[in-house]
Motif scaffolding. Structure first.
Motif, PDB file in Angstrom:
ATOM      1  N   PRO A 191       0.802  -1.236   0.000  1.00 47.88           N
ATOM      2  CA  PRO A 191       0.000   0.000   0.000  1.00 47.88           C
ATOM      3  C   PRO A 191       0.828   1.276   0.000  1.00 47.88           C
ATOM      4  CG  PRO A 191      -0.905  -1.588   1.552  1.00 47.88           C
ATOM      5  CD  PRO A 191       0.397  -2.159   1.076  1.00 47.88           C
ATOM      6  N   HIS A 192       1.836   1.349   0.865  1.00 49.06           N
ATOM      7  CA  HIS A 192       2.621   2.584   0.941  1.00 49.06           C
ATOM      8  C   HIS A 192       3.427   2.789  -0.334  1.00 49.06           C
ATOM      9  CE1 HIS A 192       5.307   5.704   2.427  1.00 49.06           C
ATOM     10  NE2 HIS A 192       4.510   5.842   3.467  1.00 49.06           N
ATOM     11  N   HIS A 193       3.940   1.699  -0.899  1.00 54.47           N
ATOM     12  CA  HIS A 193       4.719   1.796  -2.133  1.00 54.47           C
ATOM     13  C   HIS A 193       3.847   2.277  -3.292  1.00 54.47           C
ATOM     14  CE1 HIS A 193       6.491  -0.115  -5.838  1.00 54.47           C
ATOM     15  NE2 HIS A 193       7.512   0.581  -5.400  1.00 54.47           N
ATOM     16  N   ILE A 194       2.637   1.709  -3.435  1.00 53.92           N
ATOM     17  CA  ILE A 194       1.728   2.121  -4.507  1.00 53.92           C
ATOM     18  C   ILE A 194       1.347   3.596  -4.340  1.00 53.92           C
ATOM     19  CG2 ILE A 194      -0.636   1.885  -5.349  1.00 53.92           C
ATOM     20  CD1 ILE A 194       1.184  -0.169  -6.540  1.00 53.92           C
ATOM     21  N   ALA A 195       1.050   4.006  -3.104  1.00 53.07           N
ATOM     22  CA  ALA A 195       0.695   5.407  -2.863  1.00 53.07           C
ATOM     23  C   ALA A 195       1.830   6.330  -3.275  1.00 53.07           C
ATOM     24  CB  ALA A 195       0.347   5.610  -1.385  1.00 53.07           C
ATOM     25  N   GLU A 196       3.057   5.966  -2.927  1.00 56.75           N
ATOM     26  CA  GLU A 196       4.203   6.802  -3.275  1.00 56.75           C
ATOM     27  C   GLU A 196       4.401   6.858  -4.788  1.00 56.75           C
ATOM     28  OE1 GLU A 196       8.948   7.276  -2.244  1.00 56.75           O
ATOM     29  OE2 GLU A 196       8.045   5.298  -2.264  1.00 56.75           O
ATOM     30  N   ARG A 197       4.211   5.723  -5.473  1.00 53.99           N
ATOM     31  CA  ARG A 197       4.399   5.709  -6.930  1.00 53.99           C
ATOM     32  C   ARG A 197       3.377   6.623  -7.617  1.00 53.99           C
ATOM     33  NH1 ARG A 197       7.297   5.370  -9.457  1.00 53.99           N
ATOM     34  NH2 ARG A 197       7.161   3.723 -11.011  1.00 53.99           N
ATOM     35  N   TYR A 198       2.132   6.569  -7.155  1.00 47.92           N
ATOM     36  CA  TYR A 198       1.106   7.436  -7.743  1.00 47.92           C
ATOM     37  C   TYR A 198       1.390   8.902  -7.422  1.00 47.92           C
ATOM     38  CZ  TYR A 198      -2.147   3.939  -9.561  1.00 47.92           C
ATOM     39  OH  TYR A 198      -2.748   2.958 -10.317  1.00 47.92           O
ATOM     40  N   GLU A 199       1.863   9.166  -6.228  1.00 49.13           N
ATOM     41  CA  GLU A 199       2.211  10.545  -5.866  1.00 49.13           C
ATOM     42  C   GLU A 199       3.351  11.069  -6.737  1.00 49.13           C
ATOM     43  OE1 GLU A 199       0.981   9.970  -1.144  1.00 49.13           O
ATOM     44  OE2 GLU A 199       3.076  10.020  -1.772  1.00 49.13           O
ATOM     45  N   LEU A 200       4.330  10.226  -7.009  1.00 47.43           N
ATOM     46  CA  LEU A 200       5.455  10.643  -7.842  1.00 47.43           C
ATOM     47  C   LEU A 200       4.997  10.957  -9.268  1.00 47.43           C
ATOM     48  CD1 LEU A 200       8.196   8.130  -6.623  1.00 47.43           C
ATOM     49  CD2 LEU A 200       8.154  10.603  -6.250  1.00 47.43           C
ATOM     50  N   PHE A 201       4.085  10.136  -9.802  1.00 44.29           N
ATOM     51  CA  PHE A 201       3.617  10.412 -11.164  1.00 44.29           C
ATOM     52  C   PHE A 201       2.747  11.667 -11.190  1.00 44.29           C
ATOM     53  CE2 PHE A 201       1.689   9.503 -15.328  1.00 44.29           C
ATOM     54  CZ  PHE A 201       2.822   9.105 -16.024  1.00 44.29           C
ATOM     55  N   THR A 202       2.026  11.926 -10.108  1.00 46.39           N
ATOM     56  CA  THR A 202       1.278  13.180 -10.020  1.00 46.39           C
ATOM     57  C   THR A 202       2.221  14.375 -10.085  1.00 46.39           C
ATOM     58  OG1 THR A 202      -0.436  12.109  -8.676  1.00 46.39           O
ATOM     59  CG2 THR A 202      -0.340  14.518  -8.614  1.00 46.39           C
ATOM     60  N   LEU A 203       3.336  14.283  -9.380  1.00 42.01           N
ATOM     61  CA  LEU A 203       4.330  15.360  -9.446  1.00 42.01           C
ATOM     62  C   LEU A 203       4.887  15.510 -10.853  1.00 42.01           C
ATOM     63  CD1 LEU A 203       6.296  14.745  -6.116  1.00 42.01           C
ATOM     64  CD2 LEU A 203       4.666  16.579  -6.604  1.00 42.01           C
ATOM     65  N   ILE A 204       5.068  14.388 -11.551  1.00 45.37           N
ATOM     66  CA  ILE A 204       5.587  14.447 -12.918  1.00 45.37           C
ATOM     67  C   ILE A 204       4.633  15.212 -13.827  1.00 45.37           C
ATOM     68  CG2 ILE A 204       5.951  13.029 -14.979  1.00 45.37           C
ATOM     69  CD1 ILE A 204       7.332  10.986 -13.197  1.00 45.37           C
ATOM     70  N   VAL A 205       3.347  14.862 -13.789  1.00 43.25           N
ATOM     71  CA  VAL A 205       2.410  15.515 -14.704  1.00 43.25           C
ATOM     72  C   VAL A 205       2.174  16.969 -14.309  1.00 43.25           C
ATOM     73  CG1 VAL A 205       1.302  13.384 -15.444  1.00 43.25           C
ATOM     74  CG2 VAL A 205       0.432  14.557 -13.432  1.00 43.25           C
ATOM     75  N   LEU A 206       2.182  17.269 -13.006  1.00 42.34           N
ATOM     76  CA  LEU A 206       2.063  18.675 -12.596  1.00 42.34           C
ATOM     77  C   LEU A 206       3.287  19.464 -13.040  1.00 42.34           C
ATOM     78  CD1 LEU A 206       0.553  18.420  -8.985  1.00 42.34           C
ATOM     79  CD2 LEU A 206      -0.582  19.286 -11.041  1.00 42.34           C
ATOM     80  N   GLY A 207       4.468  18.868 -12.901  1.00 43.55           N
ATOM     81  CA  GLY A 207       5.686  19.536 -13.355  1.00 43.55           C
ATOM     82  C   GLY A 207       5.694  19.769 -14.846  1.00 43.55           C
ATOM     83  N   GLU A 208       5.211  18.783 -15.609  1.00 42.04           N
ATOM     84  CA  GLU A 208       5.128  18.941 -17.060  1.00 42.04           C
ATOM     85  C   GLU A 208       4.141  20.037 -17.423  1.00 42.04           C
ATOM     86  OE1 GLU A 208       5.139  19.047 -20.960  1.00 42.04           O
ATOM     87  OE2 GLU A 208       6.653  18.080 -19.713  1.00 42.04           O
ATOM     88  N   SER A 209       3.051  20.124 -16.676  1.00 37.06           N
ATOM     89  CA  SER A 209       2.071  21.175 -16.927  1.00 37.06           C
ATOM     90  C   SER A 209       2.681  22.554 -16.693  1.00 37.06           C
ATOM     91  CB  SER A 209       0.856  20.971 -16.013  1.00 37.06           C
ATOM     92  OG  SER A 209      -0.090  21.989 -16.191  1.00 37.06           O
ATOM     93  N   VAL A 210       3.407  22.706 -15.590  1.00 31.97           N
ATOM     94  CA  VAL A 210       4.067  23.977 -15.291  1.00 31.97           C
ATOM     95  C   VAL A 210       5.100  24.314 -16.360  1.00 31.97           C
ATOM     96  CG1 VAL A 210       5.579  25.166 -13.665  1.00 31.97           C
ATOM     97  CG2 VAL A 210       3.640  23.841 -12.815  1.00 31.97           C
ATOM     98  N   ALA A 211       5.879  23.308 -16.771  1.00 31.88           N
ATOM     99  CA  ALA A 211       6.920  23.546 -17.773  1.00 31.88           C
ATOM    100  C   ALA A 211       6.319  23.986 -19.105  1.00 31.88           C
ATOM    101  CB  ALA A 211       7.758  22.282 -17.959  1.00 31.88           C
ATOM    102  N   ALA A 212       5.264  23.275 -19.559  1.00 32.10           N
ATOM    103  CA  ALA A 212       4.639  23.625 -20.839  1.00 32.10           C
ATOM    104  C   ALA A 212       4.062  25.034 -20.801  1.00 32.10           C
ATOM    105  CB  ALA A 212       3.547  22.616 -21.169  1.00 32.10           C
ATOM    106  N   ALA A 213       3.390  25.376 -19.710  1.00 36.83           N
ATOM    107  CA  ALA A 213       2.807  26.707 -19.598  1.00 36.83           C
ATOM    108  C   ALA A 213       3.882  27.782 -19.509  1.00 36.83           C
ATOM    109  CB  ALA A 213       1.893  26.771 -18.375  1.00 36.83           C
ATOM    110  N   THR A 214       4.960  27.506 -18.794  1.00 34.50           N
ATOM    111  CA  THR A 214       6.036  28.490 -18.635  1.00 34.50           C
ATOM    112  C   THR A 214       6.689  28.823 -19.970  1.00 34.50           C
ATOM    113  OG1 THR A 214       6.474  27.738 -16.383  1.00 34.50           O
ATOM    114  CG2 THR A 214       8.233  28.961 -17.500  1.00 34.50           C
TER     115      THR A 214
END
Length: 375
Positions: A191-214
């Motif tokens: 459970p903790h590993h899956i939660a962390e993996r999903y959180e990391l991918f959320t950071l990836i897509v949010l970071g990509e969103s910020v980068a594209a907009a910037t």
């Protein structure tokens, strides 16, 4: 390749998993960039549909490996080589994203998918040999992955008019494989590993969103040396990114996954619902970039359509995060009602002259409403 202990202490993402995620950033960036081009040219319907289909292949390949690695990860040489083969497939897939958007050409993206899924099927067969207690589950996964992959290859041979219905059938088949396979027994995911993996991918897509907009806003400032609308777009985009991060990480996911979401009827909606979270966060960057083009290049897209490219992804992100990630923690109507209200306000911001700023302020107010009572 025996199953790992689901209660293993201090289980976290490995460097190989982080490398895997990093290479998927390329595919996410390609999908975001192609959606940006489609929105800029006023092709919202076709561009949105192609983005949804292409992003499904990216997300599904990432998610399948993530759940497998949570249950089986010996970190030996054969396993590392199989994962590197999947990374190679992800890069080939990324190379085919632009063709899939421009011409509907699925050959390169299917080739990358074949490499990815063949390596995953081999890993499931190895798990079946090594873990007798879960052999039926592993064999079902291997068979399902292989049959679906043959189906995707077969789609390349059918006439173009029937290809879209065929893709829908294949998507239904793909998402059915884990449900069918795990009806024979649950894999030992953590459970903790899956939660962390999903959180990391959320950071990836949010970071990509910020980068594209910037990048888009910077180019717009270079062309016009700054206008009030661009300042409102930049400020609103930042507020949205910050609020989206805050809301997603407002509650820990592992507490759900370790308790109520062990059951299939709760775990699968949580896992599959993240497709909309990841896709909408990625689309947000493309929408902000397209709105910057609308301001400075006067692309011909109507102001409402340009505004909707900003507000619709934000509203989808908000509602999905609330529905699959936050609502299970909430016990009262007072806790739940602010989210649908905020989503409606964000959607209506498409008719505002400053949609990004109004949506960003709305999400920021929601963060305050959610955070202050808890503190």
């Amino acid at each position: 390749m025996a199953g790992r202990n689901p209660a293993e202490p201090h289980r976290s993402a490995t460097s190989l998993e982080l490398f895997f995620d990093l290479c998927f950033v390329i595919a996410v960036a390609q999908a975001s960039g192609s959606l940006h081009e489609a929105l800029t040219h006023g092709d919202q319907a076709t561009g949105g549909l192609r983005f949804a289909l292409v992003f499904f292949t990216i997300w599904w390949a990432w998610m399948n490996f993530t759940w497998f690695a949570s249950a089986y990860d010996p970190d030996d040489v054969p396993y590392r080589l199989a994962v590197l083969a999947q990374i190679t497939g992800s890069l080939v897939l990324a190379a085919g994203v632009h063709r899939a958007f421009e011409d509907g050409d699925l050959r390169v993206i299917t080739l990358g998918y074949v490499v990815l899924r063949s390596a995953l099927a081999a890993l499931w067969l190895r798990a079946a040999l090594s873990d007798p207690a879960r052999r039926r589950t592993a064999l079902r996964f291997a068979a399902g992955v292989t049959v679906c992959q043959l189906g995707w290859v077969g789609l390349l041979l059918v006439p173009a008019p029937v290809r879209l219905p065929g893709i829908v059938v294949m998507i239904v088949a793909e998402v059915s494989v884990p449900v069918w396979a795990q009806s024979a027994g649950m894999t030992p995911w953590h459970p903790h590993h899956i939660a962390e993996r999903y959180e990391l991918f959320t950071l990836i897509v949010l970071g990509e969103s910020v980068a594209a907009a910037t990048v888009a806003v910077r180019g717009a400032f270079d062309r016009h040396h700054g206008t009030g609308a661009l300042y409102a777009l930049a400020g609103g985009g930042l507020l949205m990114a910050y609020a989206m991060w805050w809301l997603y990480f407002a509650r820990p996911a592992h507490t759900l996954l370790a308790a109520t979401h062990q059951a299939h009827r709760r775990r699968f909606p949580w896992a599959y619902g993240h497709y909309l979270i990841f896709a909408s966060a990625t689309a947000e960057g493309a929408g902000l970039a397209a709105y910057a083009d609308h301001i400075t290049r006067h692309t011909g897209t109507s102001p409402t359509a340009a505004g909707a490219a900003v507000t619709v992804p934000a509203a989808v992100f908000l509602i999905t995060v609330w529905a699959v990630h936050l609502r299970p923690h909430q016990r009262s109507v007072a806790e739940r009602i602010p989210f649908p209200i905020a989503a409606a306000v964000v959607l209506s911001a498409a008719w505002s002259p400053v949609p990004a700023l109004l949506a960003g302020v709305t999400l920021a107010v929601l963060v305050v409403v959610v955070t202050v009572p808890r503190r």
